[in-house]
Design a protein around this motif. Structure first.
Motif, PDB file in Angstrom:
ATOM      1  N   THR A 126      -1.504   0.370  -2.498  1.00  0.00           N
ATOM      2  CA  THR A 126      -2.900  -0.009  -2.409  1.00  0.00           C
ATOM      3  C   THR A 126      -2.994  -1.196  -1.463  1.00  0.00           C
ATOM      4  O   THR A 126      -2.010  -1.938  -1.295  1.00  0.00           O
ATOM      5  CB  THR A 126      -3.467  -0.414  -3.785  1.00  0.00           C
ATOM      6  OG1 THR A 126      -2.742  -1.557  -4.266  1.00  0.00           O
ATOM      7  CG2 THR A 126      -3.372   0.719  -4.792  1.00  0.00           C
ATOM      8  N   PRO A 127      -4.150  -1.421  -0.850  1.00  0.00           N
ATOM      9  CA  PRO A 127      -4.276  -2.581   0.036  1.00  0.00           C
ATOM     10  C   PRO A 127      -3.963  -3.896  -0.683  1.00  0.00           C
ATOM     11  O   PRO A 127      -3.340  -4.788  -0.104  1.00  0.00           O
ATOM     12  CB  PRO A 127      -5.738  -2.535   0.481  1.00  0.00           C
ATOM     13  CG  PRO A 127      -6.142  -1.118   0.307  1.00  0.00           C
ATOM     14  CD  PRO A 127      -5.349  -0.599  -0.848  1.00  0.00           C
TER      15      PRO A 127
ATOM     16  N   GLU B  26      -0.934  -6.357   0.375  1.00  0.00           N
ATOM     17  CA  GLU B  26      -1.286  -7.728   0.740  1.00  0.00           C
ATOM     18  C   GLU B  26      -0.485  -8.750  -0.064  1.00  0.00           C
ATOM     19  O   GLU B  26      -0.123  -9.810   0.449  1.00  0.00           O
ATOM     20  CB  GLU B  26      -2.780  -7.944   0.506  1.00  0.00           C
ATOM     21  CG  GLU B  26      -3.309  -9.233   1.076  1.00  0.00           C
ATOM     22  CD  GLU B  26      -4.814  -9.313   0.942  1.00  0.00           C
ATOM     23  OE1 GLU B  26      -5.289 -10.239   0.249  1.00  0.00           O
ATOM     24  OE2 GLU B  26      -5.500  -8.463   1.516  1.00  0.00           O
TER      25      GLU B  26
ATOM     26  N   GLU C   4      -2.033   8.204   2.429  1.00  0.00           N
ATOM     27  CA  GLU C   4      -1.936   6.764   2.616  1.00  0.00           C
ATOM     28  C   GLU C   4      -0.869   6.479   3.664  1.00  0.00           C
ATOM     29  O   GLU C   4       0.191   7.100   3.660  1.00  0.00           O
ATOM     30  CB  GLU C   4      -1.589   6.081   1.302  1.00  0.00           C
ATOM     31  CG  GLU C   4      -2.678   6.250   0.266  1.00  0.00           C
ATOM     32  CD  GLU C   4      -2.314   5.702  -1.085  1.00  0.00           C
ATOM     33  OE1 GLU C   4      -1.106   5.519  -1.355  1.00  0.00           O
ATOM     34  OE2 GLU C   4      -3.223   5.470  -1.885  1.00  0.00           O
TER      35      GLU C   4
ATOM     36  N   LEU D 128       1.127   3.235   5.771  1.00  0.00           N
ATOM     37  CA  LEU D 128       1.411   1.816   5.982  1.00  0.00           C
ATOM     38  C   LEU D 128       2.182   1.693   7.286  1.00  0.00           C
ATOM     39  O   LEU D 128       3.247   2.290   7.435  1.00  0.00           O
ATOM     40  CB  LEU D 128       2.223   1.247   4.816  1.00  0.00           C
ATOM     41  CG  LEU D 128       2.701  -0.194   4.958  1.00  0.00           C
ATOM     42  CD1 LEU D 128       1.527  -1.156   5.107  1.00  0.00           C
ATOM     43  CD2 LEU D 128       3.555  -0.577   3.761  1.00  0.00           C
TER      44      LEU D 128
ATOM     45  N   PHE E 287      -2.830  -0.879   6.695  1.00  0.00           N
ATOM     46  CA  PHE E 287      -2.802   0.087   5.610  1.00  0.00           C
ATOM     47  C   PHE E 287      -4.056   0.934   5.707  1.00  0.00           C
ATOM     48  O   PHE E 287      -5.154   0.411   5.803  1.00  0.00           O
ATOM     49  CB  PHE E 287      -2.762  -0.630   4.259  1.00  0.00           C
ATOM     50  CG  PHE E 287      -2.768   0.301   3.090  1.00  0.00           C
ATOM     51  CD1 PHE E 287      -1.590   0.833   2.618  1.00  0.00           C
ATOM     52  CD2 PHE E 287      -3.946   0.658   2.468  1.00  0.00           C
ATOM     53  CE1 PHE E 287      -1.577   1.697   1.540  1.00  0.00           C
ATOM     54  CE2 PHE E 287      -3.955   1.523   1.384  1.00  0.00           C
ATOM     55  CZ  PHE E 287      -2.759   2.043   0.927  1.00  0.00           C
ATOM     56  N   THR E 288      -3.892   2.256   5.714  1.00  0.00           N
ATOM     57  CA  THR E 288      -5.050   3.149   5.751  1.00  0.00           C
ATOM     58  C   THR E 288      -4.956   4.142   4.605  1.00  0.00           C
ATOM     59  O   THR E 288      -3.876   4.536   4.189  1.00  0.00           O
ATOM     60  CB  THR E 288      -5.138   3.923   7.080  1.00  0.00           C
ATOM     61  OG1 THR E 288      -3.926   4.639   7.286  1.00  0.00           O
ATOM     62  CG2 THR E 288      -5.371   2.988   8.249  1.00  0.00           C
TER      63      THR E 288
END
Length: 131
Positions: free
Chosen positions: A23-24, A28, A91, A93, A108-109
């Motif tokens: 997940t973002p 992070e 997803e 990265l 990240f998408t």
């Protein structure tokens, strides 16, 4: 008893993909540009799906030249999650390392796509063979 074992097994398989998802927020917390090393990234996510070198990129405007990024090695982590029916979550990265092996940036998408259900293949008409 058989039904219980089947249901428990199916539930474990179904929820196994939900245990650890990128997940973002998680990315992070785990990756810090300018500090996280290649070794730390491998410990977090394992070997990358793809590695490639990127050249530096600059832009000129008149007599001035602006460095957009210095280039380096890019690692790509590409994760697919198959959803219900024809919905697929994807997803990705992408991590860019500098020449010292330290993260210089990352992206990240998360994308969801849906398409029509595949059509059932048609059976070929039987052909009679000569005797």
């Amino acid at each position: 008893m058989r039904h219980t074992v089947f249901i428990v097994t199916a539930a474990v398989i179904f929820f196994a993909g939900c245990v650890y998802r990128l997940t973002p927020e998680r990315v992070e917390q785990q990756i810090v540009a300018g500090r996280t090393t290649k070794q730390e990234v491998v410990k977090l996510y394992g070997a990358p799906y793809l590695r490639y070198k990127t050249p530096g990129m600059s832009m000129s405007s008149g007599t001035k030249e602006y460095l957009l990024h210095a280039g380096g090695e890019t690692w790509l982590y590409h994760i697919h999650y198959l959803g219900m029916l024809d919905i697929v979550e994807q997803e990705t990265l992408r991590i860019l390392f500098n020449d010292k092996g330290i993260v210089s940036s990352y992206a990240f998408t998360n994308a969801t796509s849906a398409g029509p259900l595949p059509k059932k293949p048609q059976q070929p008409s039987p052909t009679l063979l000569p005797r």
